[in-house]
Design a protein around this motif. Sequence first.
Motif, PDB file in Angstrom:
ATOM      1  N   MET A  39       0.898  -1.129   0.037  1.00 36.64           N
ATOM      2  CA  MET A  39       0.039   0.069   0.122  1.00 36.64           C
ATOM      3  C   MET A  39       0.854   1.279   0.031  1.00 36.64           C
ATOM      4  O   MET A  39       1.672   1.132   0.845  1.00 36.64           O
ATOM      5  CB  MET A  39      -0.832  -0.060   1.114  1.00 36.64           C
ATOM      6  CG  MET A  39      -1.968   1.082   1.212  1.00 36.64           C
ATOM      7  SD  MET A  39      -3.044   0.874  -0.245  1.00 36.64           S
ATOM      8  CE  MET A  39      -4.077  -0.635   0.375  1.00 36.64           C
ATOM      9  N   THR A  40       0.639   2.147  -1.075  1.00 39.03           N
ATOM     10  CA  THR A  40       1.521   3.458  -1.045  1.00 39.03           C
ATOM     11  C   THR A  40       0.280   4.626  -1.160  1.00 39.03           C
ATOM     12  O   THR A  40      -0.691   4.338  -1.248  1.00 39.03           O
ATOM     13  CB  THR A  40       2.329   3.380  -2.187  1.00 39.03           C
ATOM     14  OG1 THR A  40       1.362   3.344  -3.679  1.00 39.03           O
ATOM     15  CG2 THR A  40       3.361   2.403  -2.287  1.00 39.03           C
ATOM     16  N   VAL A  41       0.987   5.832  -1.035  1.00 31.63           N
ATOM     17  CA  VAL A  41       0.296   7.331  -1.019  1.00 31.63           C
ATOM     18  C   VAL A  41       1.058   7.950  -1.690  1.00 31.63           C
ATOM     19  O   VAL A  41       2.069   8.085  -1.641  1.00 31.63           O
ATOM     20  CB  VAL A  41      -0.189   7.456   0.598  1.00 31.63           C
ATOM     21  CG1 VAL A  41       1.261   8.041   1.210  1.00 31.63           C
ATOM     22  CG2 VAL A  41      -1.057   8.535   0.373  1.00 31.63           C
ATOM     23  N   ASP A  42       0.038   8.854  -2.523  1.00 28.23           N
ATOM     24  CA  ASP A  42       0.667   9.970  -3.176  1.00 28.23           C
ATOM     25  C   ASP A  42       0.952  11.100  -2.200  1.00 28.23           C
ATOM     26  O   ASP A  42      -0.133  11.416  -1.814  1.00 28.23           O
ATOM     27  CB  ASP A  42      -0.392  10.278  -4.334  1.00 28.23           C
ATOM     28  CG  ASP A  42       0.172  11.455  -5.181  1.00 28.23           C
ATOM     29  OD1 ASP A  42       1.076  12.013  -4.780  1.00 28.23           O
ATOM     30  OD2 ASP A  42      -0.002  11.563  -6.292  1.00 28.23           O
ATOM     31  N   GLN A  47      -3.805  10.335  -1.995  1.00 31.30           N
ATOM     32  CA  GLN A  47      -4.861   9.289  -2.666  1.00 31.30           C
ATOM     33  C   GLN A  47      -3.893   7.929  -2.315  1.00 31.30           C
ATOM     34  O   GLN A  47      -2.699   7.899  -2.391  1.00 31.30           O
ATOM     35  CB  GLN A  47      -4.883   9.428  -3.838  1.00 31.30           C
ATOM     36  CG  GLN A  47      -5.598   8.195  -5.029  1.00 31.30           C
ATOM     37  CD  GLN A  47      -6.944   7.861  -4.344  1.00 31.30           C
ATOM     38  OE1 GLN A  47      -7.794   8.751  -4.376  1.00 31.30           O
ATOM     39  NE2 GLN A  47      -6.955   6.569  -4.174  1.00 31.30           N
ATOM     40  N   LEU A  48      -4.681   6.707  -1.789  1.00 31.24           N
ATOM     41  CA  LEU A  48      -3.865   5.693  -1.792  1.00 31.24           C
ATOM     42  C   LEU A  48      -4.034   4.854  -3.122  1.00 31.24           C
ATOM     43  O   LEU A  48      -4.694   4.705  -4.047  1.00 31.24           O
ATOM     44  CB  LEU A  48      -4.770   4.599  -0.772  1.00 31.24           C
ATOM     45  CG  LEU A  48      -4.758   5.079   0.629  1.00 31.24           C
ATOM     46  CD1 LEU A  48      -5.779   4.132   1.485  1.00 31.24           C
ATOM     47  CD2 LEU A  48      -3.244   4.806   1.236  1.00 31.24           C
ATOM     48  N   TYR A  49      -2.894   4.088  -3.238  1.00 32.27           N
ATOM     49  CA  TYR A  49      -2.537   3.199  -4.437  1.00 32.27           C
ATOM     50  C   TYR A  49      -2.034   1.910  -3.973  1.00 32.27           C
ATOM     51  O   TYR A  49      -1.213   1.808  -3.173  1.00 32.27           O
ATOM     52  CB  TYR A  49      -1.379   3.895  -5.078  1.00 32.27           C
ATOM     53  CG  TYR A  49      -1.832   5.107  -6.097  1.00 32.27           C
ATOM     54  CD1 TYR A  49      -2.199   4.938  -7.357  1.00 32.27           C
ATOM     55  CD2 TYR A  49      -2.004   6.361  -5.656  1.00 32.27           C
ATOM     56  CE1 TYR A  49      -2.911   6.042  -7.932  1.00 32.27           C
ATOM     57  CE2 TYR A  49      -2.266   7.482  -6.115  1.00 32.27           C
ATOM     58  CZ  TYR A  49      -2.694   7.202  -7.482  1.00 32.27           C
ATOM     59  OH  TYR A  49      -3.102   8.426  -8.125  1.00 32.27           O
ATOM     60  N   ARG A  71       7.555  10.534  -9.439  1.00 30.46           N
ATOM     61  CA  ARG A  71       7.855   9.675  -8.222  1.00 30.46           C
ATOM     62  C   ARG A  71       7.268  10.245  -7.140  1.00 30.46           C
ATOM     63  O   ARG A  71       7.973  10.792  -6.317  1.00 30.46           O
ATOM     64  CB  ARG A  71       9.236   9.081  -8.218  1.00 30.46           C
ATOM     65  CG  ARG A  71       9.766   8.439  -9.424  1.00 30.46           C
ATOM     66  CD  ARG A  71      11.232   7.516  -9.079  1.00 30.46           C
ATOM     67  NE  ARG A  71      11.335   6.713 -10.338  1.00 30.46           N
ATOM     68  CZ  ARG A  71      10.996   5.614 -10.327  1.00 30.46           C
ATOM     69  NH1 ARG A  71      10.305   5.037  -9.289  1.00 30.46           N
ATOM     70  NH2 ARG A  71      11.315   4.681 -11.405  1.00 30.46           N
ATOM     71  N   THR A  72       5.897  10.133  -6.731  1.00 34.89           N
ATOM     72  CA  THR A  72       5.257  10.541  -5.558  1.00 34.89           C
ATOM     73  C   THR A  72       4.792   9.585  -4.635  1.00 34.89           C
ATOM     74  O   THR A  72       4.166   9.970  -3.641  1.00 34.89           O
ATOM     75  CB  THR A  72       4.406  11.372  -5.979  1.00 34.89           C
ATOM     76  OG1 THR A  72       3.474  11.134  -6.727  1.00 34.89           O
ATOM     77  CG2 THR A  72       5.123  12.701  -6.788  1.00 34.89           C
ATOM     78  N   LEU A  73       4.603   8.175  -5.082  1.00 35.94           N
ATOM     79  CA  LEU A  73       4.131   7.023  -4.295  1.00 35.94           C
ATOM     80  C   LEU A  73       4.876   6.418  -3.402  1.00 35.94           C
ATOM     81  O   LEU A  73       6.117   5.956  -3.772  1.00 35.94           O
ATOM     82  CB  LEU A  73       3.648   6.311  -5.296  1.00 35.94           C
ATOM     83  CG  LEU A  73       2.471   6.345  -6.183  1.00 35.94           C
ATOM     84  CD1 LEU A  73       2.039   5.293  -6.952  1.00 35.94           C
ATOM     85  CD2 LEU A  73       1.209   7.446  -5.751  1.00 35.94           C
ATOM     86  N   PHE A  74       4.817   6.859  -1.731  1.00 36.00           N
ATOM     87  CA  PHE A  74       5.634   6.282  -0.815  1.00 36.00           C
ATOM     88  C   PHE A  74       4.958   5.280  -0.217  1.00 36.00           C
ATOM     89  O   PHE A  74       3.517   5.207   0.162  1.00 36.00           O
ATOM     90  CB  PHE A  74       5.922   7.579   0.017  1.00 36.00           C
ATOM     91  CG  PHE A  74       7.121   8.582  -0.497  1.00 36.00           C
ATOM     92  CD1 PHE A  74       8.133   8.406  -0.163  1.00 36.00           C
ATOM     93  CD2 PHE A  74       6.436   9.404  -1.424  1.00 36.00           C
ATOM     94  CE1 PHE A  74       9.133   9.236  -0.581  1.00 36.00           C
ATOM     95  CE2 PHE A  74       7.546  10.261  -1.997  1.00 36.00           C
ATOM     96  CZ  PHE A  74       8.880  10.229  -1.606  1.00 36.00           C
ATOM     97  N   PRO A  75       5.687   4.187   0.321  1.00 38.57           N
ATOM     98  CA  PRO A  75       4.937   2.954   0.972  1.00 38.57           C
ATOM     99  C   PRO A  75       4.420   3.588   2.500  1.00 38.57           C
ATOM    100  O   PRO A  75       4.969   4.145   2.842  1.00 38.57           O
ATOM    101  CB  PRO A  75       6.157   2.036   1.181  1.00 38.57           C
ATOM    102  CG  PRO A  75       7.394   2.898   0.911  1.00 38.57           C
ATOM    103  CD  PRO A  75       7.030   4.002   0.116  1.00 38.57           C
ATOM    104  N   LEU A  76       3.511   2.882   2.784  1.00 44.33           N
ATOM    105  CA  LEU A  76       2.798   3.225   4.009  1.00 44.33           C
ATOM    106  C   LEU A  76       3.147   1.911   5.135  1.00 44.33           C
ATOM    107  O   LEU A  76       3.184   0.844   4.818  1.00 44.33           O
ATOM    108  CB  LEU A  76       1.553   3.392   3.992  1.00 44.33           C
ATOM    109  CG  LEU A  76       0.880   4.599   3.091  1.00 44.33           C
ATOM    110  CD1 LEU A  76      -0.529   4.612   2.880  1.00 44.33           C
ATOM    111  CD2 LEU A  76       1.440   5.804   4.087  1.00 44.33           C
ATOM    112  N   VAL A  77       3.053   2.259   6.275  1.00 42.01           N
ATOM    113  CA  VAL A  77       3.250   1.379   7.436  1.00 42.01           C
ATOM    114  C   VAL A  77       1.832   1.453   8.334  1.00 42.01           C
ATOM    115  O   VAL A  77       1.485   2.603   8.522  1.00 42.01           O
ATOM    116  CB  VAL A  77       4.615   1.572   8.240  1.00 42.01           C
ATOM    117  CG1 VAL A  77       4.622   0.800   9.283  1.00 42.01           C
ATOM    118  CG2 VAL A  77       5.624   1.407   7.374  1.00 42.01           C
ATOM    119  N   ARG A  78       1.145   0.323   8.821  1.00 45.49           N
ATOM    120  CA  ARG A  78       0.214   0.532   9.714  1.00 45.49           C
ATOM    121  C   ARG A  78       0.547  -0.507  10.882  1.00 45.49           C
ATOM    122  O   ARG A  78       0.800  -1.289  10.677  1.00 45.49           O
ATOM    123  CB  ARG A  78      -1.166   0.070   8.964  1.00 45.49           C
ATOM    124  CG  ARG A  78      -2.395   0.138   9.918  1.00 45.49           C
ATOM    125  CD  ARG A  78      -3.482  -0.689   9.312  1.00 45.49           C
ATOM    126  NE  ARG A  78      -4.390   0.504   8.882  1.00 45.49           N
ATOM    127  CZ  ARG A  78      -5.441   0.012   7.962  1.00 45.49           C
ATOM    128  NH1 ARG A  78      -5.680  -0.989   7.601  1.00 45.49           N
ATOM    129  NH2 ARG A  78      -6.298   1.006   7.761  1.00 45.49           N
TER     130      ARG A  78
END
Length: 126
Positions: A39-42, A47-49, A71-78
């Motif tokens: 899961m990444t986010v812009d 916006q989630l991708y 290149r603006t989509l960074f990984p997310l951590v939950r």
Amino acid sequence: MSDIKPWQIGIIIVAIAMLAFSGWRMMGSGVVKGPDGQMTVDVLTGQLYDVRKGKARGIMYPVKNPETGERTLFPLVREDDSEDWTLNIRLGSAITDEMRENSDALGAGLQIEILDTKPVVVIIKK
């Protein structure tokens, strides 16, 4: 060959047996499959991708946004016990000052405001 002592022959036999056993164990073990995506986010819009690697060998972060090409989509951590997403700390330094200025979603530190829409699925290599 006559200079080889019996204990040296024993060591060679043990080494060959260990090599054969190791090879047998590696061939018999199953392949550990890594994750298909993340899961990444812009960071500009929030916006989630859901980025999937498809047939690609891996994913290079930050990922290109399919709509803008940047290149603006960074990984997310939950966290397990949390509903909140945060940016992966290892890539926090890749966020430029320009991204921070143009972003509607980035907060202080690595906090980000996520849009309440469904994640867009992106496949890197089909």
